[in-house]
Design an enzyme around this catalytic site. Structure first.
Site, PDB file in Angstrom:
ATOM      1  N   SER A 145      -1.673   6.362   4.245  1.00  0.00           N
ATOM      2  CA  SER A 145      -2.947   5.708   4.557  1.00  0.00           C
ATOM      3  C   SER A 145      -3.846   6.673   5.315  1.00  0.00           C
ATOM      4  O   SER A 145      -3.358   7.539   6.055  1.00  0.00           O
ATOM      5  CB  SER A 145      -2.689   4.481   5.437  1.00  0.00           C
ATOM      6  OG  SER A 145      -3.907   3.971   5.932  1.00  0.00           O
ATOM      7  N   TYR A 159       0.763   0.410  12.630  1.00  0.00           N
ATOM      8  CA  TYR A 159       0.689   0.692  11.190  1.00  0.00           C
ATOM      9  C   TYR A 159       0.356   2.179  10.972  1.00  0.00           C
ATOM     10  O   TYR A 159       0.994   2.863  10.162  1.00  0.00           O
ATOM     11  CB  TYR A 159      -0.388  -0.195  10.569  1.00  0.00           C
ATOM     12  CG  TYR A 159      -0.765   0.099   9.145  1.00  0.00           C
ATOM     13  CD1 TYR A 159      -0.027  -0.409   8.082  1.00  0.00           C
ATOM     14  CD2 TYR A 159      -1.887   0.884   8.853  1.00  0.00           C
ATOM     15  CE1 TYR A 159      -0.384  -0.146   6.765  1.00  0.00           C
ATOM     16  CE2 TYR A 159      -2.255   1.146   7.544  1.00  0.00           C
ATOM     17  CZ  TYR A 159      -1.497   0.632   6.504  1.00  0.00           C
ATOM     18  OH  TYR A 159      -1.860   0.902   5.205  1.00  0.00           O
TER      19      TYR A 159
HETATM   20  P1  NAP Z   1      -1.190  -5.632  -0.991  1.00  0.00           P
HETATM   21  O1  NAP Z   1      -2.073  -6.146  -2.050  1.00  0.00           O
HETATM   22  O2  NAP Z   1      -0.963  -6.465   0.220  1.00  0.00           O
HETATM   23  O3  NAP Z   1       0.205  -5.240  -1.641  1.00  0.00           O
HETATM   24  C1  NAP Z   1       1.304  -4.891  -0.868  1.00  0.00           C
HETATM   25  C2  NAP Z   1       2.526  -5.041  -1.728  1.00  0.00           C
HETATM   26  O4  NAP Z   1       3.668  -4.606  -0.996  1.00  0.00           O
HETATM   27  C3  NAP Z   1       2.767  -6.487  -2.123  1.00  0.00           C
HETATM   28  O5  NAP Z   1       3.164  -6.520  -3.466  1.00  0.00           O
HETATM   29  C4  NAP Z   1       3.909  -6.913  -1.201  1.00  0.00           C
HETATM   30  O6  NAP Z   1       4.708  -7.909  -1.782  1.00  0.00           O
HETATM   31  C5  NAP Z   1       4.674  -5.601  -1.108  1.00  0.00           C
HETATM   32  N1  NAP Z   1       5.550  -5.544   0.024  1.00  0.00           N
HETATM   33  C6  NAP Z   1       5.255  -5.618   1.345  1.00  0.00           C
HETATM   34  N2  NAP Z   1       6.351  -5.506   2.088  1.00  0.00           N
HETATM   35  C7  NAP Z   1       7.384  -5.350   1.217  1.00  0.00           C
HETATM   36  C8  NAP Z   1       8.781  -5.185   1.364  1.00  0.00           C
HETATM   37  N3  NAP Z   1       9.357  -5.146   2.578  1.00  0.00           N
HETATM   38  N4  NAP Z   1       9.540  -5.057   0.259  1.00  0.00           N
HETATM   39  C9  NAP Z   1       8.989  -5.089  -0.982  1.00  0.00           C
HETATM   40  N5  NAP Z   1       7.670  -5.248  -1.178  1.00  0.00           N
HETATM   41  C10 NAP Z   1       6.889  -5.392  -0.086  1.00  0.00           C
HETATM   42  O7  NAP Z   1      -1.714  -4.257  -0.419  1.00  0.00           O
HETATM   43  P2  NAP Z   1      -2.150  -2.843  -1.040  1.00  0.00           P
HETATM   44  O8  NAP Z   1      -3.428  -2.523  -0.402  1.00  0.00           O
HETATM   45  O9  NAP Z   1      -2.046  -2.823  -2.507  1.00  0.00           O
HETATM   46  O10 NAP Z   1      -1.040  -1.935  -0.374  1.00  0.00           O
HETATM   47  C11 NAP Z   1      -0.243  -1.017  -1.084  1.00  0.00           C
HETATM   48  C12 NAP Z   1       0.004   0.181  -0.210  1.00  0.00           C
HETATM   49  O11 NAP Z   1      -1.236   0.833   0.057  1.00  0.00           O
HETATM   50  C13 NAP Z   1       0.611  -0.145   1.155  1.00  0.00           C
HETATM   51  O12 NAP Z   1       1.608   0.802   1.483  1.00  0.00           O
HETATM   52  C14 NAP Z   1      -0.563  -0.008   2.099  1.00  0.00           C
HETATM   53  O13 NAP Z   1      -0.160   0.323   3.403  1.00  0.00           O
HETATM   54  C15 NAP Z   1      -1.325   1.110   1.424  1.00  0.00           C
HETATM   55  N6  NAP Z   1      -2.725   1.213   1.829  1.00  0.00           N
HETATM   56  C16 NAP Z   1      -3.630   0.268   1.449  1.00  0.00           C
HETATM   57  C17 NAP Z   1      -4.942   0.405   1.871  1.00  0.00           C
HETATM   58  C18 NAP Z   1      -6.026  -0.577   1.505  1.00  0.00           C
HETATM   59  O14 NAP Z   1      -7.150  -0.429   1.989  1.00  0.00           O
HETATM   60  N7  NAP Z   1      -5.756  -1.559   0.679  1.00  0.00           N
HETATM   61  C19 NAP Z   1      -5.322   1.492   2.656  1.00  0.00           C
HETATM   62  C20 NAP Z   1      -4.370   2.419   3.009  1.00  0.00           C
HETATM   63  C21 NAP Z   1      -3.070   2.282   2.581  1.00  0.00           C
HETATM   64  P3  NAP Z   1       5.077  -9.258  -1.004  1.00  0.00           P
HETATM   65  O15 NAP Z   1       3.795  -9.972  -0.789  1.00  0.00           O
HETATM   66  O16 NAP Z   1       5.983  -9.927  -1.937  1.00  0.00           O
HETATM   67  O17 NAP Z   1       5.726  -8.874   0.262  1.00  0.00           O
END
Ligand code: NAP
Length: 250
Positions: A145, A159
């Site tokens: 991130s 985080y």
């Molecule tokens: P999201 O839509 O909330 O998706 C997160 C995914 O991770 C969900 O499918 C969730 O499934 C799964 N997950 C969470 N904890 C888990 C666990 N312990 N075991 C298995 N699955 C798990 O968010 P996203 O933005 O796509 O995030 C994806 C990645 O991008 C993350 O690592 C996040 O930190 C990173 N990121 C996102 C942003 C942003 O702005 N969106 C920015 C920087 C980094 P469940 O709901 O079933 O738990």
């Protein structure tokens, strides 16, 4: 299920993970779509992959639980073909707070998923892909991130710390397995339009903050997925221990 090239995408049921899984299905990967809570969501991503001419399966695991990760990789071992890629995308955050108002359980949950989950799946991926152990080589992409660079003060320093650790881990493991045919890289997204912000208690966070970004807009999951797919691909054959920052210029 004819494909020989298996790819694991953790947290593939929505957001960046789902976008990555869908694209991967069109690029000759059999995609293992990991989910924690919603089988239906993961199954619908697999349906989307099939509609686009690819194939995959939904696989349950909480990546923060070692036993679940073992079961996840047992399921992969039962598939025909070779594991050639792991995308450590599963991640979580908690509502914005200052450090003095955070409790220990919150830190434990975030570190367990974001760091230990990444470490555990990376270890299992290496055990299967490394030429040292008879594997065919492969690539790992960690979803870090922009917070690892900014520290996310007043919001999510826990985080941010978990993602900073993922960055160090990426560099170290990349150097450790470079001679074994495995490349390890990371993307560092920021302000991507997904549900993570709502899960963190602030559904309008991206809309609220996007005008302050150099590009004046949020990013889309597809834009991050494209970089992940590139890092996995042979086009990136000389790239390891590297980061792609994807935060609109932040
Ligand atoms: P999201 O839509 O909330 O998706 C997160 C995914 O991770 C969900 O499918 C969730 O499934 C799964 N997950 C969470 N904890 C888990 C666990 N312990 N075991 C298995 N699955 C798990 O968010 P996203 O933005 O796509 O995030 C994806 C990645 O991008 C993350 O690592 C996040 O930190 C990173 N990121 C996102 C942003 C942003 O702005 N969106 C920015 C920087 C980094 P469940 O709901 O079933 O738990």
């Amino acid at each position: 299920m004819g494909s020989e090239r298996l790819l694991l995408v953790t947290g593939g049921s929505r957001g960046i993970g789902a976008a990555t899984a869908l694209k991967a299905g069109t690029r000759d990967y059999f995609v293992c779509v990991n989910y924690r809570r919603s089988f239906e969501a993961a199954a619908s991503v697999v349906d989307g992959i099939r509609e686009r001419g690819g194939d995959g399966i939904p696989v349950h695991a909480d990546v923060g639980r070692e036993k679940d990760v073992t079961r996840l990789f047992d399921a992969i071992d039962a598939l025909p073909g070779n594991l050639v890629g792991v995308v450590n995308n599963a991640g979580e955050l908690a509502p914005a707070a200052r450090l003095e108002n955070m409790d220990y359980d919150r830190w434990k949950s975030i570190l367990t998923t974001n760091l230990f989950g990444t470490m555990c799946c990376t270890r299992e991926g290496i055990r299967r892909m490394s030429r040292r152990f008879g594997g065919v080589g492969g690539a790992i992409v960690n979803v870090s991130s922009a917070a690892s660079r900014t520290g996310a003060p007043n919001e999510y320093v826990d985080y941010a710390a978990s993602k900073g650790a993922v960055d160090s881990f990426t560099i170290g493991v990349a150097r450790e397995v470079a001679a074994d045919g495995i490349r390890v890289n990371a993307v560092r997204p920021g302000f991507i339009r997904t549900r993570i912000h709502a899960e963190g208690g602030d559904p309008r966070r991206v809309e609220r903050l996007q005008d302050a970004l150099p590009m004046r807009r949020a990013g889309e999951p597809d834009e991050v997925a494209e970089a992940i797919l590139w890092l996995l691909s042979d086009e990136a054959s000389y790239v390891t221990g590297s980061f792609i920052d994807m935060a609109g210029g932040l």
